[in-house]
Design a protein around this motif. Structure first.
Motif, mmCIF file in Angstrom:
data_model
loop_
_atom_site.group_PDB
_atom_site.id
_atom_site.type_symbol
_atom_site.label_atom_id
_atom_site.label_comp_id
_atom_site.label_asym_id
_atom_site.label_seq_id
_atom_site.Cartn_x
_atom_site.Cartn_y
_atom_site.Cartn_z
ATOM 1 N N LYS A 28 70.095 -57.404 -36.014
ATOM 2 C CA LYS A 28 70.536 -56.089 -35.553
ATOM 3 C C LYS A 28 71.454 -56.269 -34.349
ATOM 4 O O LYS A 28 71.028 -56.718 -33.289
ATOM 5 C CB LYS A 28 69.349 -55.193 -35.177
ATOM 6 N N VAL A 30 73.684 -54.547 -31.490
ATOM 7 C CA VAL A 30 73.825 -53.294 -30.749
ATOM 8 C C VAL A 30 74.957 -53.464 -29.752
ATOM 9 O O VAL A 30 74.899 -54.322 -28.864
ATOM 10 C CB VAL A 30 72.519 -52.907 -30.021
ATOM 11 N N GLU A 57 74.475 -50.768 -34.332
ATOM 12 C CA GLU A 57 74.585 -49.494 -33.624
ATOM 13 C C GLU A 57 75.562 -49.624 -32.468
ATOM 14 O O GLU A 57 75.746 -50.715 -31.911
ATOM 15 C CB GLU A 57 73.226 -49.052 -33.065
ATOM 16 N N ILE A 59 76.044 -47.829 -28.743
ATOM 17 C CA ILE A 59 75.468 -46.941 -27.734
ATOM 18 C C ILE A 59 76.468 -46.875 -26.586
ATOM 19 O O ILE A 59 76.738 -47.880 -25.923
ATOM 20 C CB ILE A 59 74.109 -47.445 -27.227
ATOM 21 N N TYR A 64 72.416 -48.009 -18.379
ATOM 22 C CA TYR A 64 71.525 -48.016 -19.539
ATOM 23 C C TYR A 64 70.041 -48.069 -19.174
ATOM 24 O O TYR A 64 69.190 -48.078 -20.054
ATOM 25 C CB TYR A 64 71.844 -49.215 -20.439
ATOM 26 N N ASN A 67 68.473 -45.204 -20.760
ATOM 27 C CA ASN A 67 68.949 -44.834 -22.094
ATOM 28 C C ASN A 67 67.781 -44.888 -23.081
ATOM 29 O O ASN A 67 67.230 -45.953 -23.350
ATOM 30 C CB ASN A 67 70.070 -45.771 -22.534
ATOM 31 N N GLU A 68 67.430 -43.745 -23.591
ATOM 32 C CA GLU A 68 66.233 -43.639 -24.435
ATOM 33 C C GLU A 68 66.330 -44.508 -25.685
ATOM 34 O O GLU A 68 65.360 -45.187 -26.053
ATOM 35 C CB GLU A 68 66.029 -42.168 -24.825
ATOM 36 N N ARG A 69 67.485 -44.509 -26.334
ATOM 37 C CA ARG A 69 67.620 -45.278 -27.574
ATOM 38 C C ARG A 69 67.537 -46.775 -27.316
ATOM 39 O O ARG A 69 66.851 -47.509 -28.044
ATOM 40 C CB ARG A 69 68.940 -44.941 -28.269
ATOM 41 N N LEU A 70 68.203 -47.252 -26.265
ATOM 42 C CA LEU A 70 68.167 -48.678 -25.968
ATOM 43 C C LEU A 70 66.751 -49.115 -25.610
ATOM 44 O O LEU A 70 66.276 -50.166 -26.076
ATOM 45 C CB LEU A 70 69.127 -49.026 -24.835
ATOM 46 N N GLN A 72 64.010 -47.764 -26.564
ATOM 47 C CA GLN A 72 63.219 -47.724 -27.788
ATOM 48 C C GLN A 72 63.391 -49.005 -28.597
ATOM 49 O O GLN A 72 62.417 -49.583 -29.090
ATOM 50 C CB GLN A 72 63.642 -46.504 -28.622
ATOM 51 N N LEU A 73 64.625 -49.454 -28.716
ATOM 52 C CA LEU A 73 64.901 -50.680 -29.465
ATOM 53 C C LEU A 73 64.321 -51.908 -28.770
ATOM 54 O O LEU A 73 63.699 -52.765 -29.414
ATOM 55 C CB LEU A 73 66.416 -50.852 -29.641
ATOM 56 N N ASP A 76 60.557 -52.203 -29.146
ATOM 57 C CA ASP A 76 60.027 -52.241 -30.501
ATOM 58 C C ASP A 76 59.551 -53.660 -30.803
ATOM 59 O O ASP A 76 60.333 -54.616 -30.753
ATOM 60 C CB ASP A 76 61.125 -51.830 -31.483
#
Length: 232
Positions: A28, A30, A57, A59, A64, A67-70, A72-73, A76
């Motif tokens: 993945k 990013v 992805e 972003i 950052y 940054n909610e998405r970063l 989250q990744l 994980d």
């Protein structure tokens, strides 16, 4: 003004999508894209890499840390997050223990997509990124980005970074040899050819020019043979 392709952001009559091909690397990617780079999607390589790399992805941001998405990744458990950034401690495909450190997790590769000046600013705002394990290359590469001059020849573009990283991981079977990364370089070369051709047309008066004030913009650009012959 002609309509633009919603994927590559080029005018429809010079769309680059036909030179792209999606590839599943099992990694993945990013791309942490600086806001200025996001505004230059027509000349940047990050979006072209994103088009080619399945499950990648983009972003956009400068700070950052929240940054909610970063976050989250990175949190994980299925991922092993790494930062693509040079340094003596950086993992490469040749460094012993690299595959073992990742184990059964999926490699999550963060790449700064910005000019080198803006990259420094991004690191200043996000020092935590350099606390991640780093990855880099064992090869000594030079950019073919003829249209753009980097501060040093070893500074390569985002799309070239993805290409060479994939090629090196294939040497240790972290990415299947059945994956063909060449579309990354194919679309990159076509982008360069498009930029050089457009600049020459401006110089020759075929297109409106905004560079008449500076003589360095009035010299015809040579299109290298390896780019000229790419689509033949």
């Amino acid at each position: 003004m002609s309509d633009r392709c919603y994927r590559c952001y080029k005018p429809e009559n010079s769309c680059l999508c036909k030179y792209t091909k999606e590839m599943d690397t099992g990694i993945k990617f990013v791309l942490l894209m600086h806001p200025k780079e996001a505004k230059r999607q027509r000349t940047g390589t990050g979006n072209l890499a994103h088009i080619c790399l399945k499950d990648s992805e983009i972003i956009v941001g400068l700070d950052y840390k929240k940054n909610e998405r970063l976050m989250q990744l990175m949190n994980d458990p299925q991922y092993f997050p790494v930062m693509m950034y040079p340094g003596e401690e950086a993992w490469t495909a040749k460094k012993e223990g690299f595959k073992e450190a990742i184990g059964n997790r999926k490699l999550l590769v963060l790449i700064l997509d910005a000019t080198w000046f803006c990259s420094k600013k991004m690191i200043e705002h996000n020092a935590f990124l350099l606390e991640l394990p780093r990855v880099s290359f064992y090869g000594d590469y030079r950019s073919i980005f003829t249209f753009k001059h980097e501060p040093k020849p070893e500074y390569i573009s985002t799309i070239e970074s993805c290409y060479y990283f994939i090629k090196e991981l294939q040497t240790i079977d972290m990415i299947s040899k059945d994956v063909d990364p060449e579309p990354l370089m194919t679309v990159f070369k076509e982008m360069i050819k498009l930029q050089l051709t457009a600049e020459n047309e401006r110089i020759m008066g075929i297109r409106p020019s905004t560079h008449n004030y500076d003589s360095k913009y009035n010299k015809l650009k040579e299109i290298p043979d390896f780019i000229k012959n790419e689509s033949n």
